[in-house]
Design an enzyme around this catalytic site. Structure first.
Site, short mmCIF file in Angstrom:
data_model
loop_
_atom_site.label_atom_id
_atom_site.label_comp_id
_atom_site.label_asym_id
_atom_site.label_seq_id
_atom_site.Cartn_x
_atom_site.Cartn_y
_atom_site.Cartn_z
CE LYS A 262 -53.76 -21.53 58.75
NZ LYS A 262 -53.27 -20.50 58.11
N1 GLU Z 1 -48.30 -18.28 54.57
C1 GLU Z 1 -49.07 -17.48 54.25
C2 GLU Z 1 -50.27 -17.44 55.14
O1 GLU Z 1 -50.70 -18.69 55.78
C3 GLU Z 1 -49.64 -17.11 52.90
C4 GLU Z 1 -48.31 -16.57 52.21
C5 GLU Z 1 -48.56 -16.35 50.76
O2 GLU Z 1 -49.50 -16.60 49.97
O3 GLU Z 1 -47.86 -15.53 50.30
O4 GLU Z 1 -51.15 -16.54 55.44
#
Ligand code: GLU
Length: 331
Positions: A262
């Protein structure tokens, strides 16, 4: 901890960190998480993992909601629509993480750690080429809560983190995409941080608490989190939650063969949209290489959902073991 969710109904979630605009790999994971939940007749939750404030980008959360909706996904619970198991922003859930930490403390599963990164690097010795993260060397493990250093030295203002004591546990689970996964927590992960020195609760803990309290039955996410799952399963069991099913999707590489991120804006939806391409075209681009449709071509999320059954879908996911899907899209 008691899960708020009654019964064994299916429930999926997508939990992005609002650190930038979603790239196409993130969107593919969101689509698959949504399909899995909907094909099981379950709820779908959108949760924002927005704890890591320095990495959060203003406006990213709203953009994520808009991009997921543009693609044709819907969710029953989320920061914009509320729901029975909210709040759905991790930044508003710290009381639950504090309760979990307290419970782990009472069970003597955590200890106060005063080590700096440098201390740990010195204690574990020089890393060898190819070494991954070195497990914590155990320096502060003698501080097992509640008789820990913090209690014994109330005047000591040295910052501390809290680490989970893994003991000598082996964790084995069946990932529904990648098959059987085994980790010896002591040698492969080591005692890991559940609350950081800056006071922030760590990802491993917050994810387990949220998935547990929200009644998530199916965790569909990128394979970069596969090796975290063993640590999470240890926490799930100590906190008394039911273990969800795990589906770790191959990471998507851009056509320069770089893992999408990202932060570097790789293959973003913005590029896709500015090339004049539509959401159904994107769904078709996702679905065909995954074997979800027989012929390439555009279709909506609802059309894709209607064309699948859960057994066929799960079988298609099981075929994705290679771990890497290269260069699927060129904007
Ligand atoms: N917030 C995490 C991310 O954007 C993903 C967390 C999860 O799916 O356990 O990579």
């Amino acid at each position: 901890m008691d899960s708020n969710c009654q019964g064994s109904a299916a429930c999926g979630r997508y939990a992005p960190s609002p650190t930038g605009r979603l790239h196409l790999g993130n969107l593919q994971t969101a689509l698959l998480a949504w399909l899995q939940a909907r094909l099981m007749g379950g709820r779908f939750i959108l949760r924002m993992d927005d704890l890591d404030q320095p990495r959060i980008r203003p406006g990213a959360q709203q953009q994520i909601l808009e991009d997921l909706a543009w693609m044709g996904l819907d969710w029953d619970e989320g920061p914009d629509v509320g729901g029975a198991y909210g709040p759905y922003l991790q930044s508003q859930r710290t009381r639950y993480y504090a309760q979990a930490l307290d419970m782990l403390g009472k069970r003597k599963k955590i200890f106060a750690c005063f080590c700096s990164r440098k201390d740990i690097a010195l204690a574990v010795g020089a890393p060898h080429p190819g070494d991954r993260n070195q497990p914590y060397p155990g320096t502060c493990r003698a501080n097992l809560y509640p008789g820990g250093h913090q209690t014994a030295n109330p005047d000591d203002k040295k910052p501390l983190s809290w680490r989970y004591c893994v003991g000598d546990r082996k964790i084995v689970f069946d990932d529904l995409v990648r098959g059987r996964q085994e980790q010896d927590l002591a040698t492969d992960a080591g005692d890991f941080v559940v609350k950081r020195k800056d006071g922030q609760f760590a990802y491993q803990l917050t994810t387990v608490v949220d998935d547990g309290l929200m009644g998530v039955s199916d965790v569909v996410r990128g394979a970069d989190l596969l090796s975290s799952t063993h640590r999470q399963i240890a926490l799930i069991s100590d906190l008394g939650f039911s273990k969800p099913r795990f589906w770790h999707m191959p990471l998507v590489y851009d056509f320069r063969n770089r893992r999408m991120s990202k932060r570097d804006g790789s293959d973003s939806l913005e590029q896709w949209q500015s090339a004049g391409k539509t959401a159904p075209q994107l769904i078709g681009e996702f679905a065909y290489p995954l074997g979800l449709i027989d012929q390439p071509g555009p279709l909506s999320t609802q059309e894709l959902l209607a064309s699948l059954d859960s057994t066929g879908f799960q079988e298609a996911l099981r075929c994705l073991r290679t771990g890497k899907t290269a260069g699927q899209w060129q904007c």
